[in-house]
Design a protein around this motif. Structure first.
Motif, PDB file in Angstrom:
ATOM      1  N   LEU A 213       0.833  -1.198   0.000  1.00  0.00           N
ATOM      2  CA  LEU A 213       0.000   0.000   0.000  1.00  0.00           C
ATOM      3  C   LEU A 213       0.866   1.245   0.000  1.00  0.00           C
ATOM      4  CD1 LEU A 213      -2.505  -1.112   2.814  1.00  0.00           C
ATOM      5  CD2 LEU A 213      -2.881  -1.272   0.343  1.00  0.00           C
ATOM      6  N   LEU A 214       0.511   2.212  -0.835  1.00  0.00           N
ATOM      7  CA  LEU A 214       1.161   3.528  -0.856  1.00  0.00           C
ATOM      8  C   LEU A 214       0.067   4.582  -0.729  1.00  0.00           C
ATOM      9  CD1 LEU A 214       3.395   5.616  -1.290  1.00  0.00           C
ATOM     10  CD2 LEU A 214       3.293   5.125  -3.749  1.00  0.00           C
ATOM     11  N   ILE A 234      -0.824  -7.553   5.178  1.00  0.00           N
ATOM     12  CA  ILE A 234       0.042  -6.508   4.637  1.00  0.00           C
ATOM     13  C   ILE A 234       1.425  -7.061   4.337  1.00  0.00           C
ATOM     14  CG2 ILE A 234       1.298  -4.408   5.283  1.00  0.00           C
ATOM     15  CD1 ILE A 234      -1.197  -3.652   6.929  1.00  0.00           C
ATOM     16  N   ARG A 235       1.949  -6.719   3.163  1.00  0.00           N
ATOM     17  CA  ARG A 235       3.365  -6.950   2.846  1.00  0.00           C
ATOM     18  C   ARG A 235       4.181  -5.727   3.216  1.00  0.00           C
ATOM     19  NH1 ARG A 235       6.377  -5.029  -1.258  1.00  0.00           N
ATOM     20  NH2 ARG A 235       8.383  -6.086  -1.607  1.00  0.00           N
ATOM     21  N   ALA A 236       3.721  -4.535   2.791  1.00  0.00           N
ATOM     22  CA  ALA A 236       4.434  -3.284   3.045  1.00  0.00           C
ATOM     23  C   ALA A 236       3.439  -2.133   2.966  1.00  0.00           C
ATOM     24  CB  ALA A 236       5.548  -3.080   2.028  1.00  0.00           C
ATOM     25  N   VAL A 237       3.709  -1.071   3.733  1.00  0.00           N
ATOM     26  CA  VAL A 237       2.861   0.122   3.721  1.00  0.00           C
ATOM     27  C   VAL A 237       3.758   1.350   3.768  1.00  0.00           C
ATOM     28  CG1 VAL A 237       1.012   1.419   4.840  1.00  0.00           C
ATOM     29  CG2 VAL A 237       1.052  -1.078   5.015  1.00  0.00           C
ATOM     30  N   ILE A 238       3.507   2.297   2.848  1.00  0.00           N
ATOM     31  CA  ILE A 238       4.115   3.620   2.930  1.00  0.00           C
ATOM     32  C   ILE A 238       3.013   4.636   3.192  1.00  0.00           C
ATOM     33  CG2 ILE A 238       5.282   5.470   1.681  1.00  0.00           C
ATOM     34  CD1 ILE A 238       6.911   3.438   0.202  1.00  0.00           C
ATOM     35  N   MET A 490      12.083   5.177  -0.665  1.00  0.00           N
ATOM     36  CA  MET A 490      10.735   4.606  -0.676  1.00  0.00           C
ATOM     37  C   MET A 490      10.655   3.437  -1.652  1.00  0.00           C
ATOM     38  SD  MET A 490       8.795   8.303  -0.544  1.00  0.00           S
ATOM     39  CE  MET A 490       7.090   7.826  -0.295  1.00  0.00           C
ATOM     40  N   ASN A 491      11.279   3.578  -2.806  1.00  0.00           N
ATOM     41  CA  ASN A 491      11.276   2.489  -3.779  1.00  0.00           C
ATOM     42  C   ASN A 491      12.045   1.272  -3.276  1.00  0.00           C
ATOM     43  OD1 ASN A 491       9.670   3.646  -5.801  1.00  0.00           O
ATOM     44  ND2 ASN A 491      11.399   4.784  -6.660  1.00  0.00           N
TER      45      ASN A 491
END
Length: 510
Positions: A213-214, A234-238, A490-491
């Motif tokens: 999620l971004l 969730i795998r990843a959240v920014i 972030m990337n």
């Protein structure tokens, strides 16, 4: 709070490659209802309508109107757009991006990115299916619709007399009545928790894999509440340009108006100090020019002859103060803001008026206004009921933000929600995230809409053990499409789950 979706175009106008090549904003795309879709327990992607550019696919999915009573509820439709991963053999998964608002069309941002792929790291395009899911009420999803003429009426959000206060409340109620008449029961079910559950339903229908999620701006509220409700998925959240949903009304006014004013002063210094070819007010007292425009608008509205049906034909002092906040969102627009102040001081406020387009009667284009208002009124406290209440808030703003007088999106939400009929079903409260995936939070120091104070506050709520706060010492609302070291970090997290060291601060050009 910077959640208006002038944001999509502002974000893309500042999006850069590592070589700092500006990205052109696509124009003239006509968005209409999506034909492709599957209304069972899975989603089938298909061709988009002809008005969409190549490189994206579309889908729809039906969900309950009322998640508290899903079996007994009527359904609504969610619309979404996808940029498919180029390297399917090494695909990481689905990356959902929400651009903010509330009311911002995720489908618009993803479509714009498809037309300007240089705005993204090639590895993101290689390894993710990038999805823009319009929240309920927004864009391609079943929309909130309101009467255009009623919505476009001008009213003062800073009433000074009982008659002006009564006019404001009557206006709010008329808008709400028109929205309910044109939208139906959906108007009571557009809170962010319902949108979170919609995203979870779509995640499961897309194959039940863990999600990346971004969230930008209001998207940080959407995806932080998703993380709280569905931490194991969730795998990843920014979270980029953070809203802190737990603050009280006065605190929100103080925090947002202060960050608006601090960024405005930063603009004054920047514009005065650069070459005149960069900012037309270079070498001048830029603050004095701003104050002159505000004073002239207070004496009499400044004409905006370039506006007809798309924006207001003149600008009051209130209009000027609200609209310049939007100008500060993207540092790429700062040179034009200098020109806008010159022209407004000379009697032409067209450029400033264009920062806040009027409703045009198109459900997609208007959703940043219609759905934005409906969502905000179900999510954010608005307890003022009297003229004295609003005057006290105006005094707060004028005391601590004397240049902008407290005009900001938080103030407008608290004011236009007076008399709104839908319940405050997602009231302000702390985020309680207990997941294992560590969240990356990013925040710029001179963000005119979402304050660094909100970023620090939300980081404290989530905790050092479950999040890392990355600071960009610079200007602009959100950081992902700014380019540079912050975007690279972030990337790296999106691709490899690599987090920056706690306390990392990157410098920014503006």
């Amino acid at each position: 709070m910077g959640r208006s979706l002038a944001l999509t175009q502002a974000l893309l106008s500042l999006a850069t490659l590592s070589a700092a090549i500006p990205v052109e904003i696509p124009r003239g795309i006509s968005f209409r209802r999506v034909a492709a879709g599957n209304h069972t327990n899975s989603i089938s992607w298909g061709a988009c309508p002809e008005s969409f550019p190549p490189g994206v696919t579309c889908a729809t999915y039906k969900v309950p109107l009322d998640w508290e009573h899903p079996r007994d509820s009527e359904t609504i439709e969610l619309g979404m757009v996808r940029i498919e991963a180029r390297d399917k053999a090494n695909r990481i998964g689905n990356l959902f991006i929400n651009p903010g608002g509330p009311g911002g069309q995720a489908t618009s941002l993803i479509t714009s990115l498809a037309l300007s792929p240089q705005a993204l790291d090639p590895q993101i395009l290689e390894h993710f299916d990038i999805i823009g899911l319009d929240p309920r009420g927004v864009g391609l999803s079943t929309p909130v619709e309101c009467d255009t003429a009623t919505l476009n009426r001008r009213v003062s959000y800073f009433p000074k007399t009982p008659a002006e206060f009564d006019e404001l409340v009557a206006f709010n109620k008329a808008v709400a009545a028109s929205c309910r008449a044109k939208t139906g029961r959906l108007i009571d079910f557009v809170d962010t928790v319902s949108a979170v559950k919609d995203h979870e339903a779509v995640r499961k229908a897309l194959g039940d894999e863990k999600v990346t999620l971004l969230g930008l701006s209001y998207g940080t509220q959407l995806f932080s509440q998703y993380a709280e409700l569905f931490p194991d998925n969730i795998r990843a959240v920014i979270l980029d340009g953070n809203l802190q949903h737990s603050q009280g009304e006065s605190s929100n006014l103080l925090i947002e108006s202060a960050t608006y004013e601090a960024t405005l002063k930063h603009f004054f210094s920047w514009c005065a100090g650069v070459d005149k070819a960069v900012c037309p007010l270079a070498g001048q007292d830029v603050q004095a020019k701003f104050e002159s425009v505000v004073a002239k608008a207070a004496a009499a509205p400044i004409p905006a002859p370039g506006c007809s049906t798309s924006c207001r034909s003149d600008q009051t002092q209130e209009d000027i103060l609200f609209n310049i906040q939007g100008y500060l969102i993207s540092p790429g627009a700062w040179p034009e803001l200098g020109q806008a102040l010159i022209e407004a001081d000379a009697g032409n406020a067209t450029l400033i008026s264009q920062q806040q387009p009027l409703a045009i009667g198109d459900a997609y284009e208007d959703s940043y206004l219609t759905a934005g208002q409906a969502i905000a009124c179900q999510d954010w406290a608005h307890s003022s009921t009297t003229l004295a209440d609003l005057q006290a808030k105006a005094t707060l703003g004028a005391t601590f933000s004397p240049l902008t007088k407290g005009a900001c999106q938080s103030y407008k939400i608290q004011t236009f929600c007076i008399g709104w009929p839908a319940p405050l079903s997602n009231p302000p409260r702390r985020v309680n995230y207990k997941g294992d995936a560590k969240i990356l939070m990013t925040q710029s120091t001179f963000d005119p809409s979402t304050s660094y104070a909100w970023g620090l506050g939300l980081h404290a709520e989530i905790g050092d053990d479950r999040s890392v706060l990355l600071t960009r010492n610079g200007s602009g609302h959100t950081s992902y499409l700014q380019g540079g070291e912050t975007t690279a970090a972030m990337n790296a997290y999106l691709l490899n789950l690599t987090l920056p060291e706690p306390g990392t601060v990157f410098q920014s050009e503006f």
